[in-house]
Design an enzyme around this catalytic site. Structure first.
Site, PDB file in Angstrom:
ATOM      1  CB  SER A   1       5.449   9.778  -4.104  1.00  0.00           C
ATOM      2  OG  SER A   1       4.630  10.912  -3.920  1.00  0.00           O
TER       3      SER A   1
ATOM      4  CG  HIS B   1       7.224   6.125  -2.944  1.00  0.00           C
ATOM      5  ND1 HIS B   1       6.837   5.473  -4.081  1.00  0.00           N
ATOM      6  CD2 HIS B   1       6.150   6.864  -2.542  1.00  0.00           C
ATOM      7  CE1 HIS B   1       5.589   5.807  -4.382  1.00  0.00           C
ATOM      8  NE2 HIS B   1       5.157   6.646  -3.460  1.00  0.00           N
TER       9      HIS B   1
ATOM     10  CE  LYS C   1       2.953   3.486  -2.894  1.00  0.00           C
ATOM     11  NZ  LYS C   1       1.783   3.737  -3.702  1.00  0.00           N
TER      12      LYS C   1
HETATM   13  C1  LIG Z   1       3.751   8.810   0.140  1.00  0.00           C
HETATM   14  C2  LIG Z   1       2.575   7.926  -0.102  1.00  0.00           C
HETATM   15  N1  LIG Z   1       1.812   7.557   0.938  1.00  0.00           N
HETATM   16  C3  LIG Z   1       0.757   6.749   0.766  1.00  0.00           C
HETATM   17  C4  LIG Z   1       0.404   6.266  -0.471  1.00  0.00           C
HETATM   18  C5  LIG Z   1      -0.792   5.368  -0.628  1.00  0.00           C
HETATM   19  O1  LIG Z   1      -0.374   4.041  -0.703  1.00  0.00           O
HETATM   20  P1  LIG Z   1      -1.330   2.908  -1.298  1.00  0.00           P
HETATM   21  O2  LIG Z   1      -1.159   2.917  -2.771  1.00  0.00           O
HETATM   22  O3  LIG Z   1      -0.876   1.647  -0.641  1.00  0.00           O
HETATM   23  O4  LIG Z   1      -2.722   3.276  -0.898  1.00  0.00           O
HETATM   24  C6  LIG Z   1       1.159   6.629  -1.578  1.00  0.00           C
HETATM   25  C7  LIG Z   1       0.791   6.116  -2.923  1.00  0.00           C
HETATM   26  O5  LIG Z   1       1.265   6.469  -3.937  1.00  0.00           O
HETATM   27  C8  LIG Z   1       2.270   7.485  -1.401  1.00  0.00           C
HETATM   28  O6  LIG Z   1       3.021   7.867  -2.440  1.00  0.00           O
END
Ligand SMILES: Cc1ncc(COP(=O)(O)O)c(C=O)c1O
Length: 409
Positions: free
Chosen positions: A187, A215, A246
């Site tokens: 990310s 992502h 996303k």
């Molecule tokens: C790799 C990763 N996993 C999980 C999440 C969490 O997702 P959510 O925004 O749906 O809680 C993010 C959020 O940026 C992320 O980048």
């Protein structure tokens, strides 16, 4: 230290975080401080969050705002079950399980391990994975980012070979379960995990492979199944974690895996059991968004009749265009995907960079420690399918001007 001292210390180090009021118009535009700006920090990569069809479908049969209950009590709206079927089909896995957020889905890793397990985790994994590792009580081995050789060394050092009648089977010397966990598209670095090689190692060393593809999901691969499909690694992956907030443009998280893993999570995952379910409203939005993605068509908001084919292609084209333009200007970029981290280094300079961008009508965030390592602050640019060529040219020009002003290029 009291709270005030901590805040003072953060401010002195240029690590203080402030909330900015942002009203999103669509994934390419927003209102900040009362004026319209170019948005470069949305994760709504395909622009689906403002899609009229999605909004209409989500609200069409609205009888409540929320089920106001855990899935295991009164929250299991049939629309969630339907969404899970579609998500399992999307991932070509036996079953899927929806969570209220992607963060909570990642925390479910804690349930898949215990104090007898060992987890191998990429050093750049998202905080939700780090938190899950800590909660699991497992032994944690962190490997250098995408360093397959180091991962192999770690796996080998905790493995003994047991000769059986038919084969030599790798088993852990101390641990009952071994788990390798990595993101698909990282990310904050915008690169992809070497999933094919990591997958082969997992098979060789009898480790379970969990991929958080928040992502990459809905973007990469010929069926948009994500980084695992793109890297030809689907056969190696045991569990996929993803977010619907996303590229799907909605809200919530999900996990895909075997029937057994999903049943286990329903019984053991605390972030599934002890919280209210994802509102049906979001499940309906996700169902429609998924249908649109599978059709390969997206309606542009603001230009009501314009339908484009394959928004993923448009996203990749936009990302390539901006990456090339920024690289030509001499910026130090990381990764290779639609997430374009422009490396600045110093935290103060990164904040100044973001402020100057905003003065020129561009909203992008300075990402600093502890989200990234100290001294590796960056502007995380996320392009979306809704940005147009002229906008991206303007963005590159402004970046160039600001970069020169701050002696970065
Ligand atoms: C790799 C990763 N996993 C999980 C999440 C969490 O997702 P959510 O925004 O749906 O809680 C993010 C959020 O940026 C992320 O980048």
């Amino acid at each position: 230290m009291n709270y005030a001292d901590v805040l003072k210390h953060l401010a002195e180090q240029n690590l203080y975080r402030r909330l900015t009021n942002v009203r999103i118009i669509d994934s390419s535009r927003a209102i900040v401080d009362g004026r319209e700006v170019i948005l470069l920090c949305s994760n709504d990569y395909l622009g689906l969050s403002s899609d009229k069809e999605v909004i209409d479908y989500a609200t069409s049969e609205l009888s409540n705002i929320s089920q106001c209950s855990s899935r295991l009590v009164a929250g299991n709206d049939p629309i969630l079950v339907e969404l899970e079927q579609r998500l399992a089909e999307h991932k070509a896995m036996e079953r899927a399980l929806v969570y209220p957020t992607g963060y909570m889905a990642s925390l479910a890793i804690a349930a898949l391990a215990d104090e007898h397990s060992i987890i191998y985790s990429d050093e750049l994994n998202h905080s939700s994975i780090i938190d899950a590792c800590r909660l699991s009580r497992a032994s944690i081995n962190v490997f250098k980012h995408n360093d397959v050789a180091m991962l192999e060394e770690l796996l080998a050092s905790s493995t003994s070979s047991t000769a059986t009648a038919t084969a030599t089977v790798a088993t852990s010397t101390h641990h009952s379960r071994r788990i390798v966990v990595t993101e698909g598209v990282f990310s904050m670095d915008g690169d992809m995990a070497r999933l094919d090689e990591i997958g082969r190692l997992c098979r060789e060393y009898n480790a379970m492979l969990i991929v958080d593809d928040a992502h990459g999901d809905f973007i990469y691969g010929s069926n948009y199944r994500g980084t695992t499909e793109y890297m030809n690694a689907e056969d190696y992956v045991d569990v996929i974690i993803s977010s619907m907030s996303k590229a799907l443009g909605c809200f919530g998280g999900y996990i895909a895996g075997s029937e057994e893993v999903v049943e286990y999570l329903i019984n053991r995952s605390r972030t599934f059991i002890y919280t209210s379910s994802l509102p049906a409203l979001f499940a309906r939005a996700a169902l429609k968004a998924l249908e649109i993605i599978k059709d390969g068509k997206i309606a542009y908001d603001g230009d009501k009749n314009k339908k484009i084919l394959h928004p993923q292609d448009r996203l990749i084209t936009n990302a390539k265009m901006l990456r090339e333009a920024l690289a030509r200007e001499g910026f130090n970029l990381k990764g290779s995907t639609h997430i374009i981290p422009v490396l600045i280094g110093d935290e103060k300079v990164a904040l100044e960079f973001a402020d100057m961008l905003l003065k020129h009508g561009i909203f992008a965030q300075a990402i600093r420690y502890p989200t990234v390592a100290r001294g590796s602050a960056r502007i995380r640019v996320s392009v979306t399918a809704l940005h147009d060529e002229d906008t991206l040219k303007y963005v590159a020009d402004v970046f160039s001007m600001v970069g020169k002003d701050l002696n970065l290029i």
